[in-house]
Design a protein around this motif. Structure first.
Motif, PDB file in Angstrom:
ATOM      1  N   VAL A   3      46.770   3.605   7.615  1.00 17.98           N
ATOM      2  CA  VAL A   3      45.425   3.072   7.411  1.00 17.98           C
ATOM      3  C   VAL A   3      44.751   3.752   6.235  1.00 17.98           C
ATOM      4  CG1 VAL A   3      43.107   2.940   8.398  1.00 17.98           C
ATOM      5  CG2 VAL A   3      45.073   2.348   9.806  1.00 17.98           C
ATOM      6  N   LEU A   4      44.838   5.077   6.184  1.00 22.78           N
ATOM      7  CA  LEU A   4      44.120   5.828   5.173  1.00 22.78           C
ATOM      8  C   LEU A   4      44.688   5.643   3.782  1.00 22.78           C
ATOM      9  CD1 LEU A   4      43.439   9.074   7.176  1.00 22.78           C
ATOM     10  CD2 LEU A   4      41.780   7.402   6.469  1.00 22.78           C
ATOM     11  N   GLN A  58      22.379   1.680  -0.440  1.00 27.72           N
ATOM     12  CA  GLN A  58      23.366   0.609  -0.334  1.00 27.72           C
ATOM     13  C   GLN A  58      24.781   1.168  -0.182  1.00 27.72           C
ATOM     14  OE1 GLN A  58      21.053   0.718  -2.867  1.00 27.72           O
ATOM     15  NE2 GLN A  58      19.641  -0.754  -1.956  1.00 27.72           N
ATOM     16  N   TRP A  59      25.102   2.190  -0.972  1.00 23.60           N
ATOM     17  CA  TRP A  59      26.431   2.820  -0.917  1.00 23.60           C
ATOM     18  C   TRP A  59      26.677   3.418   0.464  1.00 23.60           C
ATOM     19  CZ3 TRP A  59      28.002   7.841   0.028  1.00 23.60           C
ATOM     20  CH2 TRP A  59      29.332   8.154  -0.306  1.00 23.60           C
ATOM     21  N   LYS A  60      25.685   4.108   0.980  1.00 26.44           N
ATOM     22  CA  LYS A  60      25.790   4.736   2.297  1.00 26.44           C
ATOM     23  C   LYS A  60      26.069   3.700   3.384  1.00 26.44           C
ATOM     24  CE  LYS A  60      22.985   7.345   5.614  1.00 26.44           C
ATOM     25  NZ  LYS A  60      21.649   7.969   5.847  1.00 26.44           N
ATOM     26  N   LYS A  61      25.372   2.587   3.309  1.00 28.52           N
ATOM     27  CA  LYS A  61      25.532   1.529   4.313  1.00 28.52           C
ATOM     28  C   LYS A  61      26.932   0.934   4.267  1.00 28.52           C
ATOM     29  CE  LYS A  61      23.069  -2.542   6.062  1.00 28.52           C
ATOM     30  NZ  LYS A  61      21.882  -3.413   5.857  1.00 28.52           N
ATOM     31  N   ILE A  62      27.450   0.698   3.052  1.00 25.32           N
ATOM     32  CA  ILE A  62      28.784   0.119   2.900  1.00 25.32           C
ATOM     33  C   ILE A  62      29.855   1.073   3.408  1.00 25.32           C
ATOM     34  CG2 ILE A  62      30.499  -0.649   1.203  1.00 25.32           C
ATOM     35  CD1 ILE A  62      28.140  -1.646  -0.512  1.00 25.32           C
ATOM     36  N   VAL A 110      33.134   2.426  10.340  1.00 22.89           N
ATOM     37  CA  VAL A 110      32.943   1.835  11.667  1.00 22.89           C
ATOM     38  C   VAL A 110      34.037   0.799  11.937  1.00 22.89           C
ATOM     39  CG1 VAL A 110      31.463   0.301  13.032  1.00 22.89           C
ATOM     40  CG2 VAL A 110      30.467   2.253  11.828  1.00 22.89           C
ATOM     41  N   SER A 111      34.390   0.021  10.922  1.00 21.93           N
ATOM     42  CA  SER A 111      35.423  -1.010  11.091  1.00 21.93           C
ATOM     43  C   SER A 111      36.782  -0.392  11.379  1.00 21.93           C
ATOM     44  CB  SER A 111      35.501  -1.896   9.844  1.00 21.93           C
ATOM     45  OG  SER A 111      36.086  -1.191   8.751  1.00 21.93           O
ATOM     46  N   ARG A 112      36.971   0.868  11.003  1.00 22.68           N
ATOM     47  CA  ARG A 112      38.226   1.575  11.263  1.00 22.68           C
ATOM     48  C   ARG A 112      38.106   2.540  12.432  1.00 22.68           C
ATOM     49  NH1 ARG A 112      39.735   3.324   5.130  1.00 22.68           N
ATOM     50  NH2 ARG A 112      39.381   5.361   6.077  1.00 22.68           N
ATOM     51  N   ASP A 113      36.955   2.496  13.125  1.00 30.03           N
ATOM     52  CA  ASP A 113      36.702   3.378  14.260  1.00 30.03           C
ATOM     53  C   ASP A 113      36.799   4.845  13.850  1.00 30.03           C
ATOM     54  OD1 ASP A 113      35.975   3.878  16.874  1.00 30.03           O
ATOM     55  OD2 ASP A 113      38.042   3.957  17.599  1.00 30.03           O
ATOM     56  N   GLN A 114      36.259   5.160  12.656  1.00 37.25           N
ATOM     57  CA  GLN A 114      36.318   6.529  12.154  1.00 37.25           C
ATOM     58  C   GLN A 114      34.938   7.081  11.793  1.00 37.25           C
ATOM     59  OE1 GLN A 114      39.097   5.847   8.906  1.00 37.25           O
ATOM     60  NE2 GLN A 114      40.712   6.877  10.052  1.00 37.25           N
TER      61      GLN A 114
END
Length: 203
Positions: free
Chosen positions: A15-16, A35-39, A45-49
């Motif tokens: 994954v990484l 904006q960068w922080k949110k992305i 979050v999408s990778r559960d990390q």
């Protein structure tokens, strides 16, 4: 080492190594930090990390260390070079995340608060396509709220929401005069998003 541990390590590594960046939108500084922080957070979050952003490893854990190092590498590759130079002393994802918050969040940064406030309350559409302008205004509104967090008090929340709606309506041209008059004559203003939807419907 058990088969499950090997499988877990292999999965993490695959994954990484799938990308050397968490986002193609590089951190440039205070202007695009929100904006960068949110992305970045959404990507983790999408990778559960997302736990790596807030949790400090409390005991030896080789899987955690490998994953943390790889995420740190990806974060640094998602920044402009002059920002990376400021972060070479950090060793973990949490340390970097916390340090960037100090540098670029703008909390208690009166100069940035003044700049954003001036732009927020004096913004003008100036012929920009309406959908594009609304997206820009919404981002500016979110940064404004990150600098001056929304109050938990209902009355203050209502005032803050009304300020955003009025600022948006005031930035539109004379062609929206009738929509503006109709909304301002209502007993309760809609949310910012609902205001845009109402405008879009042309009522």
């Amino acid at each position: 080492m058990g088969e499950s541990s090997v499988a877990q390590r292999t999965t993490v590594t695959e994954v990484l190594y799938s990308s050397n960046k968490l986002t193609e939108k590089k951190l440039e500084g205070v202007n695009n930090y929100p904006q960068w922080k949110k992305i970045v957070k959404l990507a983790l979050v999408s990778r559960d990390q997302e736990d790596y952003l807030t949790t400090k490893k409390e005991k030896a854990d080789s899987v955690w260390e490998v994953a943390d190092a790889q995420i740190l590498y990806q974060l640094l590759n998602s920044m402009e070079g002059h920002i990376v130079d400021l972060d070479t002393h950090v060793d973990t994802v949490k340390e970097l995340w916390d340090y960037l918050e100090v540098l670029y969040s703008g909390q208690n940064n009166m100069v940035r608060i003044f700049e954003v406030s001036q732009e927020f309350f004096r913004i003008s559409r100036d012929g920009c396509p309406l959908t594009q302008f609304f997206a820009y205004f919404k981002n500016l509104y979110e940064e404004y709220n990150s600098l001056l967090p929304i109050s938990v008090e209902v009355q203050k929340m209502q005032i803050q929401r009304e300020q955003a709606v009025m600022s948006f309506l005031g930035s539109l041209g004379p062609e929206f005069k009738s929509v503006r008059s109709q909304l301002l004559s209502s007993s309760e203003l809609p949310s910012l998003t609902d205001t845009f939807t109402v405008r879009d419907l042309g009522i």
